[in-house]
Motif scaffolding. Structure first.
Motif, PDB file in Angstrom:
ATOM      1  N   TYR A   1      -4.687  37.634  29.879  1.00  0.00           N
ATOM      2  CA  TYR A   1      -5.557  36.469  30.041  1.00  0.00           C
ATOM      3  C   TYR A   1      -5.058  35.283  29.227  1.00  0.00           C
ATOM      4  O   TYR A   1      -4.191  35.414  28.353  1.00  0.00           O
ATOM      5  N   VAL A   2      -5.612  34.144  29.546  1.00  0.00           N
ATOM      6  CA  VAL A   2      -5.389  32.909  28.804  1.00  0.00           C
ATOM      7  C   VAL A   2      -6.756  32.418  28.339  1.00  0.00           C
ATOM      8  O   VAL A   2      -7.715  32.395  29.133  1.00  0.00           O
TER       9      VAL A   2
ATOM     10  N   SER B   1      -0.638  37.469  26.315  1.00  0.00           N
ATOM     11  CA  SER B   1       0.537  38.332  26.475  1.00  0.00           C
ATOM     12  C   SER B   1       1.707  37.887  25.621  1.00  0.00           C
ATOM     13  O   SER B   1       2.276  38.690  24.872  1.00  0.00           O
ATOM     14  N   ASP B   2       2.069  36.612  25.676  1.00  0.00           N
ATOM     15  CA  ASP B   2       3.257  36.164  24.941  1.00  0.00           C
ATOM     16  C   ASP B   2       2.953  35.110  23.886  1.00  0.00           C
ATOM     17  O   ASP B   2       3.865  34.634  23.214  1.00  0.00           O
TER      18      ASP B   2
ATOM     19  N   ARG C   1      -4.233  33.438  17.988  1.00  0.00           N
ATOM     20  CA  ARG C   1      -4.984  34.563  18.547  1.00  0.00           C
ATOM     21  C   ARG C   1      -4.851  35.781  17.658  1.00  0.00           C
ATOM     22  O   ARG C   1      -3.858  35.958  16.964  1.00  0.00           O
ATOM     23  N   ASP C   2      -5.866  36.614  17.704  1.00  0.00           N
ATOM     24  CA  ASP C   2      -5.839  37.932  17.068  1.00  0.00           C
ATOM     25  C   ASP C   2      -6.191  38.912  18.165  1.00  0.00           C
ATOM     26  O   ASP C   2      -7.372  39.109  18.485  1.00  0.00           O
TER      27      ASP C   2
ATOM     28  N   THR D   1      -0.417  29.568  31.241  1.00  0.00           N
ATOM     29  CA  THR D   1      -1.189  28.652  30.410  1.00  0.00           C
ATOM     30  C   THR D   1      -1.366  27.329  31.145  1.00  0.00           C
ATOM     31  O   THR D   1      -0.434  26.800  31.750  1.00  0.00           O
ATOM     32  N   THR D   2      -2.569  26.819  31.100  1.00  0.00           N
ATOM     33  CA  THR D   2      -2.887  25.586  31.793  1.00  0.00           C
ATOM     34  C   THR D   2      -4.089  24.939  31.139  1.00  0.00           C
ATOM     35  O   THR D   2      -4.935  25.631  30.555  1.00  0.00           O
TER      36      THR D   2
END
Length: 125
Positions: A31-32, A53-54, A71-72, A105-106
């Motif tokens: 997810y984003v 993810s990345d 992020r965590d 990503t957007t």
């Protein structure tokens, strides 16, 4: 079911800092998480986003160098420390999410399917 809960808004003087958090749950794919904001009388706009993810990120030009998204994944939480805040940063800030096999990503609003309830950020001059 995807759920998003924002926290961390408040009142701060210009030049100060706040950190927003978005606790997410219910994802079945990568997810984003994106942060958007809406000031009174203005359209909602994208601020920043990060991939689960990345870790790739995007920023609106207006916040580059001042806001740093992170992020965590263990806590399924995304953070948005906001530094050098300006009165024009005043808005309701929303956490949003999209998920997919290879999500991109957007900062385009219509790409996001899930939204939090919003948290108010007020920057006084």
């Amino acid at each position: 079911e995807v759920q998003l809960v924002e926290s961390g808004g408040g009142l701060v003087q210009a030049g100060g800092s706040l950190r927003l958090s978005c606790a997410a749950s219910g994802f079945t794919l990568d997810y984003v998480i994106g942060w958007f904001r809406q000031a009174p009388g203005m359209e909602r706009e994208g601020v920043s986003c990060i991939s689960s993810s990345d870790g790739s990120t995007r920023y609106a030009d207006s916040v580059k160098g001042r806001f740093i998204i992170s992020r965590d994944n263990a806590k399924n939480t995304v953070y948005l420390p906001m530094n050098s805040l300006k009165p024009e940063d005043t808005a309701v800030y929303y956490c949003a999410a999209l998920q997919g096999v290879v999500p991109t990503t957007t900062l385009i609003l219509r790409e996001y399917d899930y939204w939090g309830q919003g948290t108010q950020v007020t920057v006084s001059s």
